[in-house]
Design a protein around this motif. Structure first.
Motif, PDB file in Angstrom:
ATOM      1  N   GLY A 136       0.814  -1.208   0.000  1.00  0.00           N
ATOM      2  CA  GLY A 136       0.000   0.000   0.000  1.00  0.00           C
ATOM      3  C   GLY A 136       0.842   1.249   0.000  1.00  0.00           C
ATOM      4  O   GLY A 136       0.589   2.183  -0.771  1.00  0.00           O
ATOM      5  N   PRO A 144      -7.652   5.461  -3.053  1.00  0.00           N
ATOM      6  CA  PRO A 144      -8.752   5.003  -2.196  1.00  0.00           C
ATOM      7  C   PRO A 144      -9.247   6.139  -1.301  1.00  0.00           C
ATOM      8  O   PRO A 144      -8.577   7.173  -1.148  1.00  0.00           O
ATOM      9  CB  PRO A 144      -8.121   3.870  -1.373  1.00  0.00           C
ATOM     10  CG  PRO A 144      -6.650   4.146  -1.406  1.00  0.00           C
ATOM     11  CD  PRO A 144      -6.370   4.805  -2.718  1.00  0.00           C
ATOM     12  N   SER A 183      -9.358   6.573   1.785  1.00  0.00           N
ATOM     13  CA  SER A 183      -8.540   6.927   2.954  1.00  0.00           C
ATOM     14  C   SER A 183      -7.450   7.934   2.628  1.00  0.00           C
ATOM     15  O   SER A 183      -6.800   8.461   3.535  1.00  0.00           O
ATOM     16  CB  SER A 183      -7.901   5.659   3.542  1.00  0.00           C
ATOM     17  OG  SER A 183      -7.111   4.991   2.572  1.00  0.00           O
ATOM     18  N   TRP A 242      -3.363  -4.625  -4.292  1.00  0.00           N
ATOM     19  CA  TRP A 242      -3.690  -3.868  -3.073  1.00  0.00           C
ATOM     20  C   TRP A 242      -4.683  -2.754  -3.395  1.00  0.00           C
ATOM     21  O   TRP A 242      -5.674  -2.560  -2.680  1.00  0.00           O
ATOM     22  CB  TRP A 242      -2.418  -3.270  -2.477  1.00  0.00           C
ATOM     23  CG  TRP A 242      -2.678  -2.470  -1.225  1.00  0.00           C
ATOM     24  CD1 TRP A 242      -2.762  -2.932   0.055  1.00  0.00           C
ATOM     25  CD2 TRP A 242      -2.933  -1.054  -1.154  1.00  0.00           C
ATOM     26  NE1 TRP A 242      -3.040  -1.892   0.918  1.00  0.00           N
ATOM     27  CE2 TRP A 242      -3.155  -0.732   0.205  1.00  0.00           C
ATOM     28  CE3 TRP A 242      -2.983  -0.032  -2.102  1.00  0.00           C
ATOM     29  CZ2 TRP A 242      -3.426   0.564   0.634  1.00  0.00           C
ATOM     30  CZ3 TRP A 242      -3.269   1.258  -1.683  1.00  0.00           C
ATOM     31  CH2 TRP A 242      -3.487   1.544  -0.328  1.00  0.00           C
ATOM     32  N   ARG A 281      -8.152  -4.141  -4.004  1.00  0.00           N
ATOM     33  CA  ARG A 281      -8.832  -4.515  -2.757  1.00  0.00           C
ATOM     34  C   ARG A 281      -9.349  -3.284  -2.026  1.00  0.00           C
ATOM     35  O   ARG A 281     -10.451  -3.289  -1.459  1.00  0.00           O
ATOM     36  CB  ARG A 281      -7.892  -5.317  -1.858  1.00  0.00           C
ATOM     37  CG  ARG A 281      -7.563  -6.707  -2.367  1.00  0.00           C
ATOM     38  CD  ARG A 281      -6.933  -7.548  -1.265  1.00  0.00           C
ATOM     39  NE  ARG A 281      -5.685  -6.995  -0.772  1.00  0.00           N
ATOM     40  CZ  ARG A 281      -4.487  -7.233  -1.309  1.00  0.00           C
ATOM     41  NH1 ARG A 281      -4.393  -7.994  -2.395  1.00  0.00           N
ATOM     42  NH2 ARG A 281      -3.398  -6.719  -0.787  1.00  0.00           N
ATOM     43  N   GLN A 282      -8.553  -2.219  -2.026  1.00  0.00           N
ATOM     44  CA  GLN A 282      -8.981  -0.993  -1.351  1.00  0.00           C
ATOM     45  C   GLN A 282     -10.221  -0.407  -2.018  1.00  0.00           C
ATOM     46  O   GLN A 282     -11.171   0.001  -1.340  1.00  0.00           O
ATOM     47  CB  GLN A 282      -7.842   0.039  -1.363  1.00  0.00           C
ATOM     48  CG  GLN A 282      -6.636  -0.348  -0.538  1.00  0.00           C
ATOM     49  CD  GLN A 282      -6.946  -0.459   0.934  1.00  0.00           C
ATOM     50  OE1 GLN A 282      -7.516   0.450   1.546  1.00  0.00           O
ATOM     51  NE2 GLN A 282      -6.598  -1.591   1.536  1.00  0.00           N
ATOM     52  N   ASP A 291     -13.923   0.049  -0.411  1.00  0.00           N
ATOM     53  CA  ASP A 291     -14.651   1.320  -0.375  1.00  0.00           C
ATOM     54  C   ASP A 291     -16.047   1.153  -0.954  1.00  0.00           C
ATOM     55  O   ASP A 291     -17.031   1.649  -0.394  1.00  0.00           O
ATOM     56  CB  ASP A 291     -13.889   2.386  -1.179  1.00  0.00           C
ATOM     57  CG  ASP A 291     -12.587   2.814  -0.504  1.00  0.00           C
ATOM     58  OD1 ASP A 291     -12.441   2.566   0.708  1.00  0.00           O
ATOM     59  OD2 ASP A 291     -11.726   3.395  -1.194  1.00  0.00           O
TER      60      ASP A 291
END
Length: 403
Positions: free
Chosen positions: A12, A140, A142, A220, A223-224, A228
């Motif tokens: 990440g 993503p 975040s 990665w 997946r993020q 979400d």
């Protein structure tokens, strides 16, 4: 399959680092260049008006018609960005507005001036929505508020360097029998065309097609993004609004963007005027005072965006900044043209800028799927109208003439 925690965190960090290094600077440049090319007319105002025989009202109409083109074509341009892909649409927008900006060097009368300013607004109509779409594609949730804040900080940097850059370019006055203001338009437009053509060839369509990301980093990111999307689809307070409530979301987002854009535009106009006319500062003094404050604003906006990303809190922060800005402006207005009022307006401008990245992150998360194209376009129309009102209203006040 998911990896262990340590490896997953490493992938990440590596993926975000690469994207920040390769995608973020380009998107920052897009916003920076767009803002420079839409505002450089203000630096060319006096010599251009003299050469073309433009009255103050004619120049004001030409400068403002940009927002009409932007408002009319925000929705079509945003929908085109979704269909064509931002990797193609953003470079095409750059080529289009670069041509319009450069062509301003050839205007010989008011009609050509009006037409090119309108076309420049049309070409730049999809810029900000495309930035939001690009952020939702590459980062993503975040990380999104911080990223969008970093991208939109290009407007603040453009305001800092716009005047000195214009001063340098207009010094070429007389070269090849061209006036300095013509060189200003030409040399600020041509590089955008060049960068747009290069980006059209090398800008990857999405993370999965980026050669500089390895497979574990791509996994990665996938997946993020899936996580979400899954969180947004779950029932609860943070779930997306149902289709029947999309109009409510659009109305709230449009009103917020109208207010924020209007406040920023108005403050940007009034601060230099108050500094010069009421407090007795020279233009150079005002510039030296405000320039570092733009960078302070960028830093504060990043901190607020960082908090928003960590806590996954969007609208409470946006609402707090909106109410805070309005309250500070109200207090400042009651104090007249004093040093205290000037300081309060500076604070208000910094607070207003803190909400931008968080707000854009919020609408990028809530306006997804079929509503994204039209929804983002409508929200951007409200910003264009807000900026028009923010710039137009002060002109109605005696003595508030644009310099």
């Amino acid at each position: 399959m998911p990896q262990n925690g340590k490896s997953d965190a490493s992938d990440g960090s590596s993926a975000i680092g690469k994207i920040n290094l390769r995608i973020l600077p380009f998107l920052f440049f897009v916003i920076f260049a767009a803002f420079v090319d839409r505002t450089n007319v203000s630096y060319a105002a006096l010599p251009m008006s003299s050469h073309l025989g433009l009255t103050a009202s004619m120049f004001g109409f030409g400068a403002g018609i940009f927002f009409l083109g932007e408002a009319l074509f925000s929705v079509p341009s945003t929908m085109a960005a979704r269909r064509a892909g931002v990797h193609k649409w953003i470079p095409l927008l750059m080529v289009g507005w670069g041509i319009c900006a450069s062509a301003m060097a050839s205007v010989t009368g008011p009609v050509a001036f009006y037409a090119l300013r309108f076309l420049l607004g049309v070409a730049e109509a999809g810029v900000m929505p495309s930035m939001i779409l690009a952020a939702s594609l590459w980062w993503p949730e975040s990380h999104r508020a911080r990223v969008i804040t970093g991208i939109t900080s290009g407007t603040g940097v453009a305001m800092v360097v716009g005047a000195p850059l214009a001063a340098v370019l207009t010094e070429i006055d007389g070269a090849l029998d061209l006036a300095g203001w013509r060189w200003l338009f030409l040399l600020e437009g041509l590089p955008v065309i060049a960068v747009g053509l290069v980006a059209l060839l090398v800008f990857p369509a999405n993370p999965q097609s980026a050669r500089w990301l390895n497979q574990s980093e791509k996994d990665w990111l996938a997946r993020q993004m899936q996580g979400d999307a899954a969180r947004r689809s779950e029932p609860g307070d943070d779930a997306p609004l149902p289709l029947s409530s999309h109009l409510d979301l659009l109305l709230v987002a449009a009103l917020l963007n109208f207010s924020a854009a209007g406040a920023i535009a108005t403050l940007g106009f009034w601060l230099p005027l108050i500094g010069q006319q009421s407090l007795g500062y020279s233009l150079g003094d005002v510039g030296r005072l405000l320039a570092p404050l733009y960078f302070v604003g960028i830093g504060l906006a990043y901190i607020v965006s960082h908090v928003s990303d960590r806590r996954q809190s969007r609208y409470p922060i946006v609402a707090g900044c909106s109410v805070g800005t309005a309250a500070i402006i109200a207090v400042s207005t009651s104090l007249g043209t004093t040093v205290t009022a000037f300081v309060l307006l500076v604070i208000a401008s910094l607070v207003a800028r803190c909400m931008g990245g968080v707000f854009m992150a919020a609408i990028s998360e809530d306006m997804t799927g079929r509503i994204a194209g039209r929804g983002l376009g409508i929200v951007m129309i409200s910003a264009a109208i807000g900026m028009f009102c923010g710039n137009w209203t002060p002109r109605k006040t005696p003595g508030a003439q644009r310099r």
